[in-house]
Structures are given as C-alpha cells and as structure tokens.
Design an enzyme around this catalytic site. Structure first.
Site, PDB file in Angstrom:
ATOM      1  CE  LYS A   1      -3.763  -0.503   4.733  1.00 29.44           C
ATOM      2  NZ  LYS A   1      -5.105   0.034   5.062  1.00 29.44           N
TER       3      LYS A   1
ATOM      4  CG  HIS B   1      -2.085  -0.926   1.102  1.00 29.37           C
ATOM      5  ND1 HIS B   1      -2.008  -2.242   1.491  1.00 29.37           N
ATOM      6  CD2 HIS B   1      -3.341  -0.739   0.630  1.00 29.37           C
ATOM      7  CE1 HIS B   1      -3.173  -2.834   1.266  1.00 29.37           C
ATOM      8  NE2 HIS B   1      -3.997  -1.951   0.760  1.00 29.37           N
TER       9      HIS B   1
END
Length: 255
Positions: free
Chosen positions: A149, A145
C-alpha cells in the site's frame, strides 16, 4: 441488469470484483480499463482498453479501483456521457477530493473512504462514543495495511478521524506519528498512525484513552472481498440515482 465498466481491471481488487460479479445475476462487467493492458494480454473475460475514452459503448456505471492519476479522465468521461461513477480508489489529495465533489453536481457519484459495511458501522460507533465520552478522553487512530500500500495514512483512517472530529465541532488537529514531536500531548490532538507490513488486508482501531480506563473500537478485514462487495452493491444502487454525492449511509438506507 447493471452493466459495469471496471477501472483498474487488472489490479488485485479488479480480480476480486471480476470473480464476485461472475457469480451474480444482477450485474455484468461489460468492459475493463487498465493502463497496463497491452494487446498481448491473455485475458478474455471481457473487452479491455487502456483509456476510458476507448470504451466501445457507455456503461451503466463505472467502478474505479485504480490510481488517483486516472481521476481527471474518468470524471471528464462520466460528465460527458452522463455515467455514474463509484470512486473506490484511495490516496486522493484535497484538490482531487474537491473535483470528485464538484462532479456530483452533474452526475451520480458514490465516494467513501471505505466500502466495507463493518467500517461504516465502526464510523457510527465512534461518533456515538464521542457524544458519550466528551472531551475527557484522548483519541488515537491506528491503521495497518500490507506492505504494497502506497498511501499513508489510509483513506479509511482519515474518514474515521473526520467523523470523530465532526463531533468535536472540527476543533481537533491531526498529528501523524510522534517521532519529531518532543512535547506533551495536547487535548486538541487526534493522533493517526500507519503500519505497513506483510499481507495485512486492513485493520483500523480507534482508541479512547481516559483517566485510568481505555476504550477500543476496532475492525479487521480478512479479505478484499468485503470492499469489492460494497463497491458492486454501490454500483447497482447508483445506476438509478439522480446527480449527487452518495456514500455508504445512503446505500444502507436504501436496503
């Protein structure tokens, strides 16, 4: 018409959902909720407030793409007003997940680790792979990600791991990375690994490593729209459901 209150309205996912809803005729965002909202915000697409309790009227359903800390107030409001909620935030701990499931005894709750149709297909394929491959293959899950995040591993990676583990009778244990594990890999493990960097929207890969062969199942999200579309469809679906806990498999059966 489904009237939606959007929790996390000023976040990135809030912006994506706002744009997608504006192009649809079956739903509308009647209000937004965001703790960062101030009276100085130049934002007029719909009314905004800082707390769910400040909503001028009850919506048909709430979509939450905010932060786990917002959960208690959201669930209290929804149970008091009998409002369904789509819980799309990730990073919940075990106690918070229990709260979500308990709330489903009173109101309709849509809760899944990932709102993407493709991810839910990947989940089904992973289950099928375990049934075919059995215990002769080691399972490793890698998720990637963007660098903003905060939670790791992702809720989706854990959802995939839980699905695989359920096919093993929940007899596997999760090992997160291996930097401190100075021993041979055990058959009882499912490895879960997190990568954070750049603007990666979301990539998940399940590796089945056997004797002289490797099988890989993977999914890549190219934009946040895949998650937003799923959340919007879930909200429209949830509006007319009785109390209970729902996920993507329920939505797909209703299509």
């Amino acid at each position: 018409m489904t009237n939606i209150a959007l929790s996390g309205a000023l976040g990135k996912m809030g912006g994506v959902i706002t744009a997608l809803v504006a192009a649809r005729s079956d739903c509308d965002i009647m209000a937004g909720i965001d703790v960062s909202f101030t009276d100085h915000h130049d934002y007029a697409a719909f009314p905004l407030c800082r707390n769910v309790g400040d909503l001028q009227r009850a919506p048909d359903v709430i979509i939450d793409f905010s932060h786990p800390c917002a959960l208690p107030d959201l669930l209290t409001y929804c149970k008091t007003k009998n409002v369904p909620i789509v819980v799309a935030t990730t990073g919940y701990n075990a106690d918070e997940v229990s709260e979500i499931k308990n709330a489903a005894a009173q109101i309709p709750v849509f809760f899944t680790g990932n709102m993407s149709l493709g991810i839910n297909l990947l989940q089904d394929l992973a289950r099928r792979a375990v049934r075919v491959l059995g215990t002769q293959f080691d399972v490793e899950i890698i998720e990637k990600h963007h660098n903003l995040k905060k939670d790791a591993p992702s809720g989706t990676a854990l959802m995939l791991a839980d699905s695989v583990n359920s096919e093993y009778g929940n007899n596997k244990r999760y090992v997160y990375d291996r930097h401190s594990v100075l021993k041979q890999r055990e058959p009882s493990e499912i490895g879960i690994h997190a990568v954070r960097g750049g603007t990666i929207v979301g990539e998940h890969e399940i590796i089945f490593a056997g004797h002289e062969e490797v099988i890989r199942l993977s999914h890549s999200a190219l934009s946040k729209e895949v998650f937003a579309v799923g959340a919007i469809n879930a909200a429209i679906f949830l509006k007319n459901q009785p109390q209970g806990l729902y996920d993507m498999s329920d939505l797909l059966r209703a299509v």
